[in-house]
Design an enzyme around this catalytic site. Structure first.
Site, PDB file in Angstrom:
ATOM      1  N   ASP A  58      15.403  -0.324  12.403  1.00 37.92           N
ATOM      2  CA  ASP A  58      14.530   0.841  12.613  1.00 37.92           C
ATOM      3  C   ASP A  58      15.173   1.907  13.499  1.00 37.92           C
ATOM      4  OD1 ASP A  58      12.517  -0.514  11.147  1.00 37.92           O
ATOM      5  OD2 ASP A  58      11.892  -1.584  12.943  1.00 37.92           O
ATOM      6  N   LEU A  97      19.157  -5.011   6.203  1.00 33.38           N
ATOM      7  CA  LEU A  97      20.228  -4.973   5.197  1.00 33.38           C
ATOM      8  C   LEU A  97      21.594  -4.843   5.872  1.00 33.38           C
ATOM      9  CD1 LEU A  97      18.267  -2.613   2.845  1.00 33.38           C
ATOM     10  CD2 LEU A  97      18.899  -4.981   2.314  1.00 33.38           C
ATOM     11  N   HIS A 103       8.302   3.140   9.214  1.00 33.50           N
ATOM     12  CA  HIS A 103       8.009   2.242  10.341  1.00 33.50           C
ATOM     13  C   HIS A 103       6.705   2.700  11.003  1.00 33.50           C
ATOM     14  CE1 HIS A 103       8.820  -0.643  13.465  1.00 33.50           C
ATOM     15  NE2 HIS A 103       8.522   0.291  14.348  1.00 33.50           N
ATOM     16  N   GLU A 153       1.029   6.956   7.079  1.00 32.21           N
ATOM     17  CA  GLU A 153       2.239   6.465   6.392  1.00 32.21           C
ATOM     18  C   GLU A 153       2.222   6.899   4.930  1.00 32.21           C
ATOM     19  OE1 GLU A 153       3.463   2.371   6.833  1.00 32.21           O
ATOM     20  OE2 GLU A 153       2.302   2.155   8.664  1.00 32.21           O
ATOM     21  N   SER A 192       0.829  -1.214   0.000  1.00 29.46           N
ATOM     22  CA  SER A 192       0.000   0.000   0.000  1.00 29.46           C
ATOM     23  C   SER A 192       0.870   1.273   0.000  1.00 29.46           C
ATOM     24  CB  SER A 192      -0.979   0.008   1.182  1.00 29.46           C
ATOM     25  OG  SER A 192      -0.306   0.211   2.390  1.00 29.46           O
ATOM     26  N   MET A 239      10.907  -6.882   4.463  1.00 32.28           N
ATOM     27  CA  MET A 239      11.013  -7.552   5.757  1.00 32.28           C
ATOM     28  C   MET A 239      12.412  -8.090   6.085  1.00 32.28           C
ATOM     29  SD  MET A 239       8.101  -7.039   6.965  1.00 32.28           S
ATOM     30  CE  MET A 239       8.018  -8.111   8.394  1.00 32.28           C
ATOM     31  N   ARG A 240      13.436  -7.405   5.588  1.00 31.55           N
ATOM     32  CA  ARG A 240      14.792  -7.877   5.886  1.00 31.55           C
ATOM     33  C   ARG A 240      15.670  -6.732   6.369  1.00 31.55           C
ATOM     34  NH1 ARG A 240      15.779 -12.981   4.006  1.00 31.55           N
ATOM     35  NH2 ARG A 240      13.977 -13.725   2.854  1.00 31.55           N
TER      36      ARG A 240
HETATM   37  C1  GRF Z   1       3.818  -0.679   6.838  1.00 31.97           C
HETATM   38  O1  GRF Z   1       3.065  -0.599   8.013  1.00 31.97           O
HETATM   39  C2  GRF Z   1       5.217  -0.180   7.049  1.00 31.97           C
HETATM   40  O2  GRF Z   1       5.292   0.848   7.985  1.00 31.97           O
HETATM   41  C3  GRF Z   1       5.922  -1.410   7.581  1.00 31.97           C
HETATM   42  O3  GRF Z   1       5.375  -2.475   6.839  1.00 31.97           O
HETATM   43  C4  GRF Z   1       4.057  -2.127   6.416  1.00 31.97           C
HETATM   44  C5  GRF Z   1       4.030  -2.281   4.923  1.00 31.97           C
HETATM   45  O4  GRF Z   1       2.741  -2.094   4.406  1.00 31.97           O
HETATM   46  N1  GRF Z   1       7.354  -1.287   7.453  1.00 31.97           N
HETATM   47  P1  GRF Z   1       2.517  -1.986   2.844  1.00 31.97           P
HETATM   48  O5  GRF Z   1       3.159  -3.248   2.243  1.00 31.97           O
HETATM   49  O6  GRF Z   1       3.195  -0.750   2.355  1.00 31.97           O
HETATM   50  O7  GRF Z   1       1.047  -1.970   2.664  1.00 31.97           O
END
Ligand code: GRF
Length: 204
Positions: free
Chosen positions: A148, A96, A112, A177, A16, A93-94
């Site tokens: 983070d 680096l 974040h 976000e 998103s 999700m990693r």
């Molecule tokens: C978001 O909440 C972002 O802050 C976190 O992972 C989520 C990713 O959401 N790091 P999307 O894939 O952008 O919808």
């Protein structure tokens, strides 16, 4: 008019934030273009989002590499191939490694879903609820070797409501976000940020 900033967006899932960045880049609100989307998960919905906007997608999965170094080199090579000027982690999700960071010094940012330095890592919204904070939000920051914890570019806040569940709080934060990420990219595209130690100064 400055040249458009070329973005490489790294994703693992829903996408998103990627969608919001694409929308702002396509509408001209951002002087930037998404040059490539790289996913470490072949099933990520973010891939569909990128394809719908005809953005090149590269899938680089960890299991196809014998070690982290070669996996990250493959990602970095793709970013270079697309002449990326800013790497945006959007639900990637990693963590680096230093090697990767060295290839794009000061050019990697992340979003974040909490007000860092509170609640880094996974399930940030759940952590915030469990801690009982009354205000939460999101943070866009430069990426360093930790999780983070790089210099903070900007934050947006939301109230935590009495009857909030993880899902309702997450939704409220996610709306912020989508605004925060593009605001940070805009500042960078205009050359307005300067990293001074741990602080990021926004120039007028
Ligand atoms: C978001 O909440 C972002 O802050 C976190 O992972 C989520 C990713 O959401 N790091 P999307 O894939 O952008 O919808």
């Amino acid at each position: 008019m400055r040249q458009k900033l070329k973005l490489g967006v790294l994703v693992s899932g829903r996408g998103s934030n990627l969608q919001a960045i694409i929308d702002n880049a396509t509408s001209g609100k951002l002087n930037a273009t998404v040059s490539v989307v790289i996913s470490d998960n072949k099933d990520a919905y973010a891939i569909t989002i990128a394809k719908n906007s005809k953005i090149p997608v590269v899938i680089v999965e960890r299991q196809d590499f014998s070690n982290k170094k070669s996996f990250e080199s493959a990602i970095a090579d793709e970013l270079d191939n697309h002449h990326v000027g800013l790497v945006c982690l959007a639900g990637f999700m990693r963590v680096l490694s230093k090697n990767f960071l060295k290839r794009f010094p000061g050019k990697i940012i992340n979003i974040h879903p909490a007000l860092l330095p509170s609640f880094p890592g996974l399930d940030a919204q759940k952590q915030a609820l469990e801690h009982g904070v009354k205000i939460s939000g999101c943070t866009v920051h430069f990426v360093d070797e930790g999780t983070d914890c790089g210099p903070i570019i900007l934050q947006r806040t939301v109230p935590v409501l009495e009857d909030d569940k993880e899902e309702t709080l997450s939704e409220r934060i996610l709306r912020e976000e989508h605004l925060a990420y593009s605001s940070a990219i805009e500042l960078i595209s205009k050359g307005r940020l300067e990293i001074c130690g741990r602080r990021v100064v926004i120039r007028k």
